[in-house]
Design a protein around this motif. Sequence first.
Motif, short mmCIF file in Angstrom:
data_model
loop_
_atom_site.label_atom_id
_atom_site.label_comp_id
_atom_site.label_asym_id
_atom_site.label_seq_id
_atom_site.Cartn_x
_atom_site.Cartn_y
_atom_site.Cartn_z
N THR A 1 -9.76 4.05 3.21
CA THR A 1 -8.74 3.29 3.94
C THR A 1 -8.79 3.46 5.45
O THR A 1 -8.13 2.72 6.17
CB THR A 1 -7.33 3.72 3.48
OG1 THR A 1 -7.07 5.06 3.92
CG2 THR A 1 -7.20 3.65 1.96
N PHE B 1 -9.41 9.19 0.14
CA PHE B 1 -8.47 8.17 0.59
C PHE B 1 -8.74 7.80 2.04
O PHE B 1 -8.75 6.62 2.42
CB PHE B 1 -7.03 8.69 0.43
CG PHE B 1 -5.97 7.68 0.77
CD1 PHE B 1 -5.45 6.85 -0.21
CD2 PHE B 1 -5.50 7.55 2.07
CE1 PHE B 1 -4.47 5.91 0.10
CE2 PHE B 1 -4.53 6.62 2.39
CZ PHE B 1 -4.01 5.80 1.40
N VAL C 1 1.75 7.65 0.38
CA VAL C 1 1.68 6.74 -0.77
C VAL C 1 2.24 7.42 -2.01
O VAL C 1 3.01 6.81 -2.78
CB VAL C 1 0.23 6.29 -1.01
CG1 VAL C 1 0.16 5.31 -2.18
CG2 VAL C 1 -0.36 5.65 0.24
N LEU C 2 1.88 8.66 -2.23
CA LEU C 2 2.38 9.39 -3.40
C LEU C 2 3.89 9.59 -3.31
O LEU C 2 4.60 9.54 -4.33
CB LEU C 2 1.66 10.73 -3.53
CG LEU C 2 0.15 10.64 -3.77
CD1 LEU C 2 -0.46 12.03 -3.84
CD2 LEU C 2 -0.16 9.86 -5.05
N ASN D 1 0.82 -1.21 0.00
CA ASN D 1 0.00 0.00 0.00
C ASN D 1 0.86 1.26 0.00
O ASN D 1 0.33 2.37 -0.11
CB ASN D 1 -0.99 0.02 1.17
CG ASN D 1 -0.30 0.00 2.53
OD1 ASN D 1 0.80 0.51 2.72
ND2 ASN D 1 -0.97 -0.59 3.52
N LEU E 1 0.35 0.73 -10.67
CA LEU E 1 -0.65 1.19 -9.71
C LEU E 1 -1.92 0.38 -9.92
O LEU E 1 -2.44 0.32 -11.03
CB LEU E 1 -0.96 2.68 -9.90
CG LEU E 1 0.14 3.70 -9.64
CD1 LEU E 1 -0.42 5.11 -9.74
CD2 LEU E 1 0.78 3.48 -8.28
N LEU F 1 -2.55 9.61 2.29
CA LEU F 1 -2.30 9.65 0.85
C LEU F 1 -0.94 10.27 0.50
O LEU F 1 -0.25 9.75 -0.39
CB LEU F 1 -3.42 10.41 0.13
CG LEU F 1 -3.25 10.58 -1.38
CD1 LEU F 1 -3.16 9.24 -2.08
CD2 LEU F 1 -4.37 11.43 -1.96
N SER G 1 -0.94 -0.35 -4.39
CA SER G 1 -2.40 -0.25 -4.31
C SER G 1 -2.80 1.19 -4.04
O SER G 1 -2.39 1.78 -3.03
CB SER G 1 -2.93 -1.16 -3.20
OG SER G 1 -2.57 -2.50 -3.44
N LEU G 2 -3.60 1.76 -4.92
CA LEU G 2 -4.01 3.17 -4.78
C LEU G 2 -5.35 3.36 -5.48
O LEU G 2 -5.43 3.32 -6.70
CB LEU G 2 -2.95 4.10 -5.39
CG LEU G 2 -3.21 5.59 -5.30
CD1 LEU G 2 -3.32 6.04 -3.85
CD2 LEU G 2 -2.12 6.38 -6.02
N ALA H 1 -5.84 -0.02 -8.87
CA ALA H 1 -7.00 0.63 -8.26
C ALA H 1 -8.20 -0.30 -8.35
O ALA H 1 -8.51 -0.80 -9.43
CB ALA H 1 -7.31 1.95 -8.97
#
Length: 331
Positions: A134, A130, A142-143, A100, A158, A139, A121-122, A160
């Motif tokens: 979650t 987000f 993750v970015l 993740n 990625l 977020l 996973s996004l 989704a």
Amino acid sequence: MDCLSPLVDSHGRQVRYLRLSVTDRCNLRCVYCRVDKTFIPHDRVLRYEEMERIVAVAVAAGVRKLRLTGGEPFVRRGFPDFLRRLRAAQPDVDLCLTSNGILLAPYAGLLRDLGVRVNLSLDTLRPQRFERITGRDLLPRVLASMDALLKAGVPLKLNAVALRGVNDDELPGFLDLARSRPLDVRFIEFMPMGDSTVWSGRSYWPATDILRAARELCGLTPLPPHADTDGPARMYALEGGMGRFGLITPLTHHFCAGCNRLRVTSDGRLRSCLFDDHEYRLAPILRAPRLSDETLLRVMRRATLRKPIGAHMLEKRQGAAAHKAMSAIGG
């Protein structure tokens, strides 16, 4: 172990891909994945040495691709060292990881050096959404992991989960990511996994609708399948784009005929099909001093021989595709 005869099922499919869950624990609480708060007790989770033994037997029998999943692999203590040991023991295996991304950024260089390909996973690019999906306002982390992986040159996809009424308005943003960065963006049809699944017809966004909408936004050119890197995804080149767009369609266009995988849960239960709740217990073999790798291999062969056509099972099911949630199986 020396090379052994391959794992082949009754439909003639050869197993060359093993998905191994290193933990069922996760630092997110995604609405479609974990719908309860129970975890596998620590003493039932396989030790890393036991997982290495499973991998060695599988590779000797022809497995060439290994994907490490969770839960979230990086929440388990010692996971980076486990990666190093796996690569040292299996230098020729295609080593992949699903994460993740919350804890991943500091390890981008390690993943590059070990030759690990990453699926991130996004499901949304919007911070508030987000957090709703979650349960965590994370977020930016993750970015940051996505950017760190790209900077390090790690092959990146990625993934989704396609959720109608949740992220179906974000297709333009995801397509822009694939245009502007050298990565794959793939939408996965939402599967009804687990007895407490939140799946419903209202939240199901089929791949046919996604593809139609994507073609209205940009030029897409179908690409020939590449089984080693694309798996079951149907991939498309984007006009003027650096990356690619893809769809994974377990419900509308199943890919059972070419399925070449086995799954092992973090407590050592072997599943030959995502939709088949029949499991083969490997932990007792691993923890019995008198039982050898040959015993382990016999169970793998038995499970492979009985590997079903998942789509046929799904057609007969009412409700969930499988009783276990994805977090317990391994994403």
